[in-house]
Design a protein around this motif. Structure first.
Motif, short mmCIF file in Angstrom:
data_model
loop_
_atom_site.label_atom_id
_atom_site.label_comp_id
_atom_site.label_asym_id
_atom_site.label_seq_id
_atom_site.Cartn_x
_atom_site.Cartn_y
_atom_site.Cartn_z
N ALA A 484 -45.08 6.97 53.19
CA ALA A 484 -44.60 5.85 53.32
C ALA A 484 -45.30 4.97 52.41
O ALA A 484 -46.56 4.89 52.01
CB ALA A 484 -44.62 4.84 54.70
N PRO A 485 -44.61 3.97 51.51
CA PRO A 485 -45.14 3.08 50.44
C PRO A 485 -46.22 2.16 51.30
O PRO A 485 -47.36 1.79 50.65
CB PRO A 485 -44.09 2.44 50.14
N ASP A 486 -46.05 1.65 52.63
CA ASP A 486 -47.12 0.84 53.08
C ASP A 486 -48.14 1.59 53.62
O ASP A 486 -49.20 0.90 53.88
CB ASP A 486 -46.37 0.08 54.19
N VAL A 487 -48.39 2.91 53.33
CA VAL A 487 -49.60 3.65 53.54
C VAL A 487 -50.22 3.84 52.18
O VAL A 487 -51.41 3.85 52.13
CB VAL A 487 -49.21 4.86 54.51
N ILE A 489 -49.63 2.56 49.12
CA ILE A 489 -50.20 1.53 48.11
C ILE A 489 -51.36 1.03 48.42
O ILE A 489 -51.86 0.70 47.58
CB ILE A 489 -48.95 0.50 48.10
N PRO A 490 -51.69 0.57 49.57
CA PRO A 490 -52.88 0.03 49.82
C PRO A 490 -54.26 0.75 49.37
O PRO A 490 -55.26 0.56 49.01
CB PRO A 490 -53.15 -0.55 51.52
N ASN A 530 -41.67 -3.71 41.86
CA ASN A 530 -42.92 -4.38 42.76
C ASN A 530 -44.06 -4.38 41.80
O ASN A 530 -44.79 -3.25 41.68
CB ASN A 530 -43.05 -3.80 44.10
N SER A 532 -48.27 -4.44 41.61
CA SER A 532 -49.59 -4.68 42.62
C SER A 532 -50.44 -5.77 42.08
O SER A 532 -50.49 -6.01 40.90
CB SER A 532 -50.27 -3.18 42.44
N THR A 564 -45.99 -10.78 44.99
CA THR A 564 -46.21 -11.15 46.00
C THR A 564 -46.90 -12.57 46.02
O THR A 564 -47.75 -13.06 45.25
CB THR A 564 -46.96 -10.18 46.84
N ASP A 593 -40.83 -10.98 49.41
CA ASP A 593 -41.24 -11.09 50.58
C ASP A 593 -41.49 -12.81 50.92
O ASP A 593 -42.59 -12.98 51.95
CB ASP A 593 -42.42 -10.43 51.27
N ASP A 615 -37.80 -11.84 53.08
CA ASP A 615 -38.11 -10.99 53.45
C ASP A 615 -37.13 -10.49 54.72
O ASP A 615 -36.70 -10.87 55.48
CB ASP A 615 -39.59 -11.20 54.20
N SER A 617 -37.99 -8.86 57.51
CA SER A 617 -38.42 -9.45 58.87
C SER A 617 -37.52 -10.61 59.44
O SER A 617 -37.30 -10.96 60.53
CB SER A 617 -39.76 -9.82 59.07
#
Length: 685
Positions: A484-487, A489-490, A530, A532, A564, A593, A615, A617
């Protein structure tokens, strides 16, 4: 730091009144060795300049044989692994060819960066070793040598009767020679060993089983006035024409205990708070683990970390920060905890012995964290700081102290990842999570990593159903598994791989735009990327973007960058300058977001933004959640005032679209309009 220097000065001064030379020796985590401190008297002992040894410790190692050097390094590594006292008796050949014997004793301390530092004393024991060697060859007592030894020497016959004592022994025990010679050696022993001594001799005579012959032991010896003296005892057996005898060599440890107390204060106590330090905590955990082998109970290690403590130092100064930590130590001490230590600049550790279950421990830990969060009066200023906590419970002896500390710190890191002031208990799944992230971190560093990445493009539509463009999304498929990107990317931002990935993303997106421009239905479509925070902060970012646009030959306005809120807050002036430069070239920007960060309205109006992105959410429960409706409505109203477009992501159902349209949203992205698909899917239409 001043306290540490004072302690070192005190120990160095103390060493001038003892036979020993004070030293500190360091081993890095890569097993490199060097002296940190070495008493000047060492030069006269070994014949090597102290300044040279401080610069290059290998000069001392080169004075040993290869076998002795290997044995010494093995002893050092054993001491570092178990944090046990180092002892070594080493033969050296001085530059002038003479051989000497040195005896070194020191206590290790583990540093936060992984280094190990030993602090202790080294003694010249050449006279002792020469005397023992001579005795082993001829078994004749060399009174001249023995009487000038710093160690006490007592010889007894097979019946345990004292037949000789050197002058040092007579002074140590308070006897005249005629008072001691002829007596049973048990008169020099504590009550327990005195009552058993004759049996020891008889047992050895019958079995030849060496229990203490040839080894060093620390025992309590007895003075003539019945006071006890701590001594280190070494016994060897001698055979001569008159029969068998035994020679005991004793060293008075009284002065060593005094030195050890000073060393313990230096190595086991935190100078700022007077609490035990990390080394002391490690020793106590080892004691707890040993205790669990015999006595079933439960211990809980709690790691406490002050959130944003550096802001106290920056705002008030280090004196306020130090005093605040002292007050935190007093707050924790008031709880009457089993063991309390300061383990880092703004970190404390609590060790509990408890039979309570998880709910009760959570309640107790909550009270501790609440007490620490209360404002403290520091030099007239009211200062407060939240603490985050991680805990690990253990009730078996199957762990090492490293396992215990690592598990509690892993729980702490997990708690911090979810926000400040949180509490988390260790779970075995955290290990799996950390192991997976560590492996992914390494995979991201491999040269051919880009071959595992690909892009997908998700369409964006307006309220009339017209295709506006696409968002380019990175996907990583590693060993048949989607990451997953949220894994990733950080991880990529942390290890620097994001620069390579970001450059590749830009190249692929520009290539897609170039191909789409040839298709009439797609020629007007923009592609959003997106960006960084680390990538945008690079000094070469704007040049890389403009160079790639020129190389691919695309229209500037078709490239749309999503930033962001976190990036906007880190370096406002640099961000504004880069955005304005790229915007003048025709490149547009979205704030991704939006609503999840802390953007200032006054700041937003200064930015050359084109669009705000709601976002997902806020969209997920929009049809049924009045709070989400209020937030989305406020975003749309604010965007209208700033003359910005708004696009909502996460639009998955017709109800989502209707709710957004009713509030005034005119741009949409989500599964209702199309899933992210590879470039080939869109280019074939």
């Amino acid at each position: 730091m001043r306290d540490t220097l004072d302690n070192l000065y005190t120990l160095d001064t103390l060493a001038t009144f003892t036979p020993g030379v004070f030293y500190q020796f360091l081993m890095t985590k890569t097993q490199q060795f060097r002296f940190v401190k070495l008493g000047e008297r060492f030069s006269s002992i070994c014949g090597l300049p102290v300044a040279a040894l401080l610069h290059d410790a290998s000069l001392l190692f080169n004075c040993m044989t290869a076998e002795q050097r290997d044995e010494l390094i093995c002893d050092i590594l054993h001491s570092s692994q178990h944090l046990t006292e180092f002892y070594g008796c080493i033969a050296l050949t001085k530059p002038d060819g003479k051989q000497i014997w040195l005896e070194a004793r020191s206590s290790p301390e583990a540093m936060p960066d992984g280094d190990i530092v030993w602090t202790g004393f080294v003694y010249d024991v050449t006279a002792r070793e020469q005397a023992l060697a001579q005795l082993a060859k001829s078994s004749e007592l060399s009174r001249t040598i023995l009487d000038n030894m710093l160690d006490s020497v007592v010889s007894i016959n097979e019946q345990g009767i004292v037949i000789y004592a050197n002058q040092t022994a007579l002074s140590l025990f308070g006897y005249q020679a005629e008072e001691l010679v002829g007596k049973n050696v048990s008169c020099l022993m504590g009550a327990h060993h005195a009552s058993q001594h004759d049996q020891y001799l008889q047992h050895y005579a019958n079995t030849k089983e060496q229990r203490i012959i040839g080894s060093n032991r620390v025992v309590q010896a007895k003075h003539k006035d019945n006071s006890l003296i701590p001594v280190e005892l070494r016994i060897c057996e001698l055979d001569n024409a008159h029969g068998r005898s035994y020679l005991g060599v004793m060293r008075d440890l009284s002065h060593k205990l005094m030195q050890q107390q000073a060393i313990d204060q230096l190595t086991l106590q935190d100078a700022l708070t007077a609490l035990p330090n990390r080394t002391a905590l490690n020793r106590r955990i080892n004691q707890c683990i040993d205790n669990l082998a015999l006595n079933p109970t439960q211990y809980c290690l709690i790691c406490l970390d002050a959130d944003d403590f550096k802001l106290i130092n920056e705002g008030y100064g280090f004196e306020h920060g130090d005093e605040f930590l002292r007050q935190c130590a007093r707050v924790l001490s008031d709880f009457g905890l089993y063991f309390l230590a300061r383990t880092g600049e703004d970190e404390f550790a609590v060790l509990l012995e408890t039979s309570e279950g998880r709910p009760s421990l959570e309640q107790q830990l909550g009270l501790i964290v609440q007490a620490l969060a209360k404002p403290q009066q520091v030099f007239g200023d009211l200062i407060s700081c939240n603490f985050t906590a991680g805990a690990f419970c253990f009730s078996t002896a199957d762990f090492t102290y490293s396992d215990v500390v690592r598990s509690a710190e892993l729980a702490l890191h997990y708690a911090k990842s979810g926000g400040k002031g949180r509490i988390a208990f260790y779970d075995h799944r955290l290990d799996q999570h950390q192991r997976q992230h560590a492996l992914l971190d390494q995979y991201l560093r491999t040269p051919d990593i880009l071959s595992q990445f690909y892009l997908v493009y998700q369409p964006q539509y307006d309220v009339a159903g017209h295709l506006l463009g696409f968002e380019a999304l990175m996907r990583w498929r590693h060993q048949e598994q989607a990451i997953a990107p949220d894994v990733f990317i950080p991880l990529a931002e942390r290890n620097g791989a994001i620069f390579m990935l970001g450059k590749w993303l830009l190249q692929q997106a520009c290539q897609f735009i170039r191909q789409a421009q040839k298709i009439p239905a797609l020629a007007h479509c923009r592609v959003s990327l997106n960006i960084s925070a680390r990538q945008f902060a690079s000094a070469h970012f704007t040049d890389e973007v403009l160079t790639e646009i020129r190389r691919s030959g695309i229209t500037h306005s078709l490239l749309h960058l999503e930033l962001t809120e976190r990036l906007l807050l880190e370096n406002p002036k640099d961000v504004v300058a880069k955005m304005q430069l790229l915007n003048r070239c025709g490149i547009t920007f979205s704030l991704d977001d939006f609503g999840t960060g802390y953007s200032s309205l006054a700041y937003l109006k200064q930015l050359p933004l084109h669009e705000l992105k709601i976002d997902k959410s806020f969209v997920r429960d929009l049809p049924v959640n009045s709070s989400d409706r209020s937030i989305v409505s406020a975003i749309l109203l604010m965007a209208g005032g700033l003359d910005l477009e708004v696009i909502a992501e996460g639009v998955e159902t017709e109800l989502h679209r209707q709710s957004l349209q009713q509030l005034g949203c005119r741009r949409f992205q989500g599964y209702l309009y199309g899933q992210p698909m590879r470039a080939e899917h869109w280019l074939q239409h």
